[in-house]
Structures are given as C-alpha cells and as structure tokens.
Design a protein around this motif. Structure first.
Motif, PDB file in Angstrom:
ATOM      1  N   THR A 197       0.316  -1.630  14.386  1.00 30.39           N
ATOM      2  CA  THR A 197       1.300  -1.067  13.448  1.00 30.39           C
ATOM      3  C   THR A 197       0.869  -1.217  11.988  1.00 30.39           C
ATOM      4  N   ARG A 198       0.268  -2.379  11.649  1.00 28.31           N
ATOM      5  CA  ARG A 198      -0.082  -2.645  10.246  1.00 28.31           C
ATOM      6  C   ARG A 198      -1.216  -1.768   9.748  1.00 28.31           C
ATOM      7  N   LYS A 235      -4.682   0.131  17.708  1.00 26.68           N
ATOM      8  CA  LYS A 235      -5.833  -0.181  16.861  1.00 26.68           C
ATOM      9  C   LYS A 235      -7.181  -0.142  17.588  1.00 26.68           C
ATOM     10  N   GLY A 259      -1.297   1.445  10.309  1.00 27.74           N
ATOM     11  CA  GLY A 259      -0.636   2.661   9.846  1.00 27.74           C
ATOM     12  C   GLY A 259      -1.200   3.947  10.431  1.00 27.74           C
ATOM     13  N   LEU A 260      -1.979   3.879  11.517  1.00 26.18           N
ATOM     14  CA  LEU A 260      -2.468   5.096  12.166  1.00 26.18           C
ATOM     15  C   LEU A 260      -1.615   5.334  13.415  1.00 26.18           C
ATOM     16  N   ASN A 261      -1.787   6.510  14.010  1.00 29.49           N
ATOM     17  CA  ASN A 261      -0.878   6.844  15.107  1.00 29.49           C
ATOM     18  C   ASN A 261      -1.385   6.491  16.483  1.00 29.49           C
ATOM     19  N   THR A 294      -5.542  -4.043   8.291  1.00 30.92           N
ATOM     20  CA  THR A 294      -4.941  -3.026   7.411  1.00 30.92           C
ATOM     21  C   THR A 294      -5.912  -1.862   7.178  1.00 30.92           C
ATOM     22  N   ALA A 295      -5.374  -0.800   6.570  1.00 35.82           N
ATOM     23  CA  ALA A 295      -6.213   0.357   6.233  1.00 35.82           C
ATOM     24  C   ALA A 295      -7.335  -0.063   5.279  1.00 35.82           C
TER      25      ALA A 295
END
Ligand code: C5P
Length: 220
Positions: free
Chosen positions: A14-15, A22, A17-19, A205-206
């Motif tokens: 979730t962190r 991971k 931020g992609l759909n 994170t991104a």
C-alpha cells in the motif's frame, strides 16, 4: 545441511502507491519477486526457495519464479512466514528474505549462512544508523535522544536454524513482529549480527523505488 529461503511476498504494498502487490512491481523490467528469488539462487548459498504470495497470484508467481515453490501467504507478514515454514519440510537452516529487497548482493547472503554454519542459531545483517534518532511522546515532542552508537538498521535475509525459528513461531502463535529475529529474541534466543549492505535496501515507498531503479541500472 539443507538451506531453504522463505520469501514473503504476500503484502499489498500500500505504501508504494501502485495498483498491485509490491513483489509484482517491476524494477528495470523484472519483478521484485524474480530479482529476490534469482538473487538467492545466484548466491549459491541456498538450496531451495519457498515464496508466499496472495492467493490470486499463485499462478502468476509460478510463472515468474519456476524454480521456487509457491504457497499462499497470510494476512500479516508473520502469517506468511508461518505458511512458508510449513512448506519448508526438510530444512536445516532457514533464511527469511523480503521480496522488497531485490538488489541484495550474494556475498551478504553468504555471510548470513556462514554465521549459521559456524554455530549461530539466529543471525541478522545490520548496518550502522546514519541519522540521529530521537524518541518522541504522543504529542510529537522529543522525549529522549537515543545513543546512535548502539543502534543498527536491520536487513534481510535473516538466518536461523530451522529448530530455532520453528520454536520461536510456536512460542508466539498469535503475535506478529516486523522481523523474525524479534520473535527469537522474545523466546529468549541470542541473535548474532553480520555486516549488511546498502544494496540490500528495502523498497517501501515510491522514493525507494526510484533509488532502486538507478542502482539496478548500475548493478545489472
Ligand atoms: O510491508 P513490508 O514492506 O514490511 O513487507 C515486507 C515483506 O513482507 C514484503 O516482501 C511483503 O510482500 C511481505 N508480506 C507478506 N505477507 C503480508 C505482509 C507482507 O508476505 N501479509
């Protein structure tokens, strides 16, 4: 001694931020999962790899990492590791490695296994902490400055004798922990350390993914 590596890859990421989860995100064209599993095999220190993924991605994972055994993970990371341990049958030594650390260098994996072969029952790769670390209260005010010299950032793979890891998980059937060595500590076990590697950075994170893109290009 049979060395089995467990790769928890059942998180939703979730962190990031992609759909998609991971482990299935790609880094320079290859998924984090493929990179993590291939890195373990390429190290030469691991005999078998068990991967734990979300139930709906078992077939995708089998296609991506055909040399690994793929099982369904759980709601928390500890549930996923439990599922992997159940599938790690004849292991003497168990490594637990995050799919989220796709650039982990082989020599670091070797250091972990070597420490186990030399007699440690639990071993973690660590690095010194560069930032000053402070403890804050609920309102965000500084409560204390922690002595940085005593602190280490912890990476994976973490290594265990199968016996020590199974005992730690059996002793804490309902607990979750951010790392597996934490459960061994709670069970009263001693955890040794070896030197980690900045390349074993965790992608959360991104921003981390952007750094890893640059590193992956340099370390093809
Ligand atoms: O969320 P975090 O980055 O801490 O997750 C670390 C690793 O644990 C990731 O590789 C993730 O896929 C895995 N995980 C899992 N099962 C969960 C949660 C996380 O296998 N339920």
């Amino acid at each position: 001694m049979t060395v089995v590596a467990l790769v928890p890859a059942a998180g939703q990421g979730t962190r990031l931020g992609l759909n998609r989860p991971k482990a299935f995100v790609t880094l320079q064209g290859r998924s984090l999962l493929e990179r993590a599993v291939d890195g373990l095999f390429a190290s030469g220190a691991v005999d078998e790899v068990v991967v734990m993924v979300p139930a709906d991605l078992v077939d995708d994972a089998r296609a991506l990492v055909p040399r690994a055994r793929v099982v369904v993970g759980g709601a928390e990371r500890t549930d996923s590791v439990r599922a992997g341990l159940a599938a790690a049958g004849d292991a003497d030594l168990v490594l637990v490695h995050d799919a989220a650390r796709p650039l982990t260098p082989g020599p670091m994996i070797h250091r972990v296994v070597a420490a186990l072969r030399e007699g440690a029952s639990a071993v973690i790769p660590v690095l010194p902490v560069a930032d000053t670390i402070k403890r804050v209260d609920a309102g965000g005010a500084v409560a204390a400055t922690v002595d940085r010299a005593d602190l280490r950032a912890v990476q994976t793979p973490q290594g265990f004798t199968a016996q020590a890891l199974r005992a730690a998980y059996d002793a804490a059937p309902n607990e979750s922990a951010t790392d597996d060595a934490g459960l061994v500590e709670r069970a009263g076990g001693t955890v040794a350390t070896v030197t980690g590697d900045p390349l074993a950075m965790k992608i959360t994170t991104a921003f981390d993914l952007r750094i890893a893109e640059v590193l992956a290009q340099e370390h093809k």
